[in-house]
Structure formats: C-alpha cells, structure tokens
Design a protein around this motif. Structure first.
Motif, PDB file in Angstrom:
ATOM      1  N   GLU A 176       0.832  -1.068  -0.235  1.00 47.24           N
ATOM      2  CA  GLU A 176       0.024  -0.067  -0.070  1.00 47.24           C
ATOM      3  C   GLU A 176       0.716   1.212  -0.181  1.00 47.24           C
ATOM      4  O   GLU A 176       0.221   2.181  -0.548  1.00 47.24           O
ATOM      5  CB  GLU A 176      -0.780  -0.025   1.136  1.00 47.24           C
ATOM      6  N   GLU A 177       1.934   1.330   0.756  1.00 49.24           N
ATOM      7  CA  GLU A 177       2.755   1.649   1.205  1.00 49.24           C
ATOM      8  C   GLU A 177       3.540   2.842  -0.991  1.00 49.24           C
ATOM      9  O   GLU A 177       3.546   4.107  -0.578  1.00 49.24           O
ATOM     10  CB  GLU A 177       3.966   1.576   1.669  1.00 49.24           C
TER      11      GLU A 177
ATOM     12  N   GLY B 162       1.468   6.476  -6.993  1.00 46.16           N
ATOM     13  CA  GLY B 162       0.589   7.268  -7.321  1.00 46.16           C
ATOM     14  C   GLY B 162       1.068   8.354  -7.239  1.00 46.16           C
ATOM     15  O   GLY B 162       0.687   9.600  -8.253  1.00 46.16           O
ATOM     16  N   ARG B 163       2.132   8.994  -6.155  1.00 47.28           N
ATOM     17  CA  ARG B 163       2.737  10.300  -6.397  1.00 47.28           C
ATOM     18  C   ARG B 163       3.449  10.503  -7.204  1.00 47.28           C
ATOM     19  O   ARG B 163       3.231  12.063  -7.869  1.00 47.28           O
ATOM     20  CB  ARG B 163       3.289  10.765  -5.318  1.00 47.28           C
TER      21      ARG B 163
ATOM     22  N   ARG C 186       0.988   4.334  -2.780  1.00 44.27           N
ATOM     23  CA  ARG C 186       1.262   5.552  -2.757  1.00 44.27           C
ATOM     24  C   ARG C 186       1.769   6.611  -3.848  1.00 44.27           C
ATOM     25  O   ARG C 186       2.181   7.458  -4.078  1.00 44.27           O
ATOM     26  CB  ARG C 186       1.079   5.825  -0.487  1.00 44.27           C
TER      27      ARG C 186
END
Length: 86
Positions: free
Chosen positions: A54-55, A61-62, A58
């Motif tokens: 999940e990290e 995505g960034r 993220r």
C-alpha cells in the motif's frame, strides 16, 4: 531542447536524448507498476500483510501525479515560448 524559428515563431523540439530519457523513464515506471501488481498478488495469495504494498502504491501514485504536473508545466512553457517573436 532544440529551437527552430519559422516565420517569427520559435518552436521548441525535444532533443533525441530528451526523447530517449522520457521513453526510458516511462518504461521504468511501467515495469515498477507491473512488478508491484505481481508482488501484490503473491502477497495476497500467501496471506501476507500488504502494508508495504500500500505504501509503494501511494509513492507510485505520487510519482505519476508529479509527472503529469511536470508535463503540463512543460506544455505551458512551450505555448508561451511559441508566442514570442525573435
């Protein structure tokens, strides 16, 4: 960046090395996304915790968001310089 003047207009053209760097960057990001998807499936299938996945999602995505912001900024610069006469 290569500049070309045509009828009082300045056109900015990416150099071959800039095109190559962009293609490599995009390919690496696609490879990372593919690797993330495969590892995520393995982790879920094995019942492992997915906190790190999940990290990573993220962070990826960034990176994608920042890439889009840079692309839009570059387009604005190209448009602004196209309207500058020599």
């Amino acid at each position: 960046m290569i500049t070309r003047r045509n009828g009082g207009m300045i056109e900015l053209i990416p150099s071959p090395s800039e095109k190559r760097d962009g293609a490599i960057r995009n390919h690496v990001l696609d490879l990372l996304a593919n690797l993330d998807e495969r590892i995520r499936r393995i982790e879920q299938g094995a019942g492992m915790p997915t906190g790190l996945a999940e990290e990573f999602a993220r962070v990826m995505g960034r990176i994608v968001i920042e890439g889009e912001q840079v692309r839009r900024a570059n387009e604005k610069v190209r448009e602004a310089t196209a309207n500058i006469s020599p």
